[in-house]
Design an enzyme around this catalytic site. Structure first.
Site, mmCIF file in Angstrom:
data_model
loop_
_atom_site.group_PDB
_atom_site.id
_atom_site.type_symbol
_atom_site.label_atom_id
_atom_site.label_comp_id
_atom_site.label_asym_id
_atom_site.label_seq_id
_atom_site.Cartn_x
_atom_site.Cartn_y
_atom_site.Cartn_z
ATOM 1 N N GLY A 19 0.780 -1.243 0.000
ATOM 2 C CA GLY A 19 0.000 0.000 0.000
ATOM 3 C C GLY A 19 0.808 1.288 0.000
ATOM 4 N N SER A 20 2.065 1.235 -0.505
ATOM 5 C CA SER A 20 2.839 2.485 -0.492
ATOM 6 C C SER A 20 2.291 3.488 -1.513
ATOM 7 C CB SER A 20 4.327 2.212 -0.708
ATOM 8 O OG SER A 20 4.580 1.834 -2.029
ATOM 9 N N ASN A 21 1.778 3.009 -2.623
ATOM 10 C CA ASN A 21 1.162 3.942 -3.585
ATOM 11 C C ASN A 21 -0.138 4.524 -3.027
ATOM 12 O OD1 ASN A 21 2.576 4.283 -6.288
ATOM 13 N ND2 ASN A 21 2.743 2.066 -5.975
ATOM 14 N N ARG A 99 -4.669 -8.635 -9.224
ATOM 15 C CA ARG A 99 -5.650 -9.551 -9.817
ATOM 16 C C ARG A 99 -5.945 -9.059 -11.211
ATOM 17 N NH1 ARG A 99 -9.262 -13.168 -7.551
ATOM 18 N NH2 ARG A 99 -10.843 -12.757 -9.097
ATOM 19 N N LEU A 101 -8.389 -8.348 -14.050
ATOM 20 C CA LEU A 101 -9.833 -8.128 -14.146
ATOM 21 C C LEU A 101 -10.341 -8.674 -15.478
ATOM 22 C CD1 LEU A 101 -9.714 -4.499 -12.744
ATOM 23 C CD2 LEU A 101 -10.762 -6.482 -11.589
ATOM 24 N N ASN A 115 -4.184 2.162 -13.785
ATOM 25 C CA ASN A 115 -3.261 1.237 -13.118
ATOM 26 C C ASN A 115 -1.858 1.836 -13.129
ATOM 27 O OD1 ASN A 115 -2.250 -1.327 -12.105
ATOM 28 N ND2 ASN A 115 -1.528 -1.763 -14.184
ATOM 29 N N HIS A 117 2.183 0.649 -13.180
ATOM 30 C CA HIS A 117 3.010 -0.531 -13.451
ATOM 31 C C HIS A 117 4.487 -0.122 -13.403
ATOM 32 C CE1 HIS A 117 3.965 -4.501 -14.952
ATOM 33 N NE2 HIS A 117 4.817 -3.925 -15.784
ATOM 34 N N ASP A 153 -1.650 -5.052 -18.431
ATOM 35 C CA ASP A 153 -0.706 -3.930 -18.413
ATOM 36 C C ASP A 153 -0.620 -3.242 -19.782
ATOM 37 O OD1 ASP A 153 -0.112 -4.290 -15.690
ATOM 38 O OD2 ASP A 153 1.312 -5.863 -16.165
HETATM 39 C C1 GAR Z 1 4.094 -1.262 -7.201
HETATM 40 O O1 GAR Z 1 5.451 -1.279 -7.556
HETATM 41 C C2 GAR Z 1 3.218 -1.314 -8.438
HETATM 42 O O2 GAR Z 1 3.742 -0.622 -9.529
HETATM 43 C C3 GAR Z 1 3.186 -2.802 -8.704
HETATM 44 O O3 GAR Z 1 3.051 -3.390 -7.441
HETATM 45 C C4 GAR Z 1 3.690 -2.550 -6.469
HETATM 46 C C5 GAR Z 1 2.707 -2.279 -5.361
HETATM 47 O O4 GAR Z 1 3.334 -1.600 -4.295
HETATM 48 N N1 GAR Z 1 2.109 -3.158 -9.584
HETATM 49 C C6 GAR Z 1 2.219 -4.056 -10.557
HETATM 50 O O5 GAR Z 1 3.219 -4.694 -10.775
HETATM 51 C C7 GAR Z 1 0.961 -4.240 -11.401
HETATM 52 N N2 GAR Z 1 1.254 -4.923 -12.615
HETATM 53 P P1 GAR Z 1 2.496 -0.876 -3.181
HETATM 54 O O6 GAR Z 1 1.472 -1.886 -2.648
HETATM 55 O O7 GAR Z 1 3.510 -0.490 -2.140
HETATM 56 O O8 GAR Z 1 1.811 0.321 -3.804
#
Ligand code: GAR
Length: 209
Positions: A19-21, A99, A101, A115, A117, A153
């Site tokens: 959940g850092s984003n 997941r 979709l 999203n 990526h 993606d």
């Molecule tokens: C992030 O690096 C995001 O870009 C990636 O998962 C991580 C989630 O980090 N997403 C993907 O790879 C989607 N294809 P977070 O939970 O700390 O935000």
């Protein structure tokens, strides 16, 4: 546009883990740097996700929706879709939501799902994007925010940021470098969408000044 002008754009953030984003978005909202956007809901497909605690610490409503409590993918996505509709959500933000979709869900909310990526798409879609970049020997990688379509993606690209890959770069150091940029790019994209600056034309995004 996606929502009535003059009103807040209501966002649901979908997460699976750290959940850092999510935290970067909530920090931006707190600092009034998210334009007309308002986070009204956080949904996790993993009830143990650290992101749930982050959402709660910002007083956000959270819902855990675990796939193994549903008989089929369709039933899961029907419930997720109902939750989104019942909360009158304007934009769904996938922030580390791991997941895929289905076409049913994507068609129902077409052009309303974005999203993030950790690569410069269309290079390195799918899992372990940072490792894929290192293994390929590219000298730059980065992150991409895009609208979600029926391909993994893929979909119209909103913003990208490149980072340099140095000699002896590790997967960890590259991931950290990219993540730092993700934390700026995702809130910035949401702000631009909330200000109606993002248009989709012929499968590409046009940024309106
Ligand atoms: C992030 O690096 C995001 O870009 C990636 O998962 C991580 C989630 O980090 N997403 C993907 O790879 C989607 N294809 P977070 O939970 O700390 O935000």
């Amino acid at each position: 546009m996606l929502f009535s002008q003059g009103e807040n754009m209501k966002i649901a953030i979908l997460i699976s883990g750290r959940g850092s984003n999510l935290k970067a978005i909530l920090n931006a909202e707190e600092k009034k740097q998210l334009g007309q956007a308002e986070v009204i809901l956080v949904v996790s497909n993993n009830s143990k996700a650290k992101g749930i605690e982050i959402a709660k610490s910002f007083d956000k409503k959270t819902i855990s929706l675990e796939a193994n409590n549903f008989k089929t993918k369709e039933a899961y996505e029907k419930e997720l879709g109902d939750i989104i509709e019942n909360h009158s959500v304007d934009l769904i933000v996938l922030a580390g939501f791991m997941r895929i979709l289905s076409l049913y869900f994507i068609n129902k909310f077409r052009n309303k799902i974005i999203n993030i990526h950790p690569s410069l798409l269309p290079s390195f879609p799918g899992l372990n994007a940072q490792k894929q970049a290192l293994d390929s020997g590219v000298r730059v990688s980065g992150c991409t925010v895009h609208f979600v379509n029926e391909h993994v993606d893929a979909g119209p690209i909103i913003l990208q940021k490149a980072v340099e890959i140095v000699e002896d770069e590790s997967e960890f150091s590259l991931s950290e470098k990219i993540l730092k940029e993700e934390h700026k790019l995702l809130p910035q994209s949401i702000k631009m969408i909330s200000e109606a600056k993002v248009k989709i034309e012929q499968n590409k995004v046009r940024i309106v000044k």
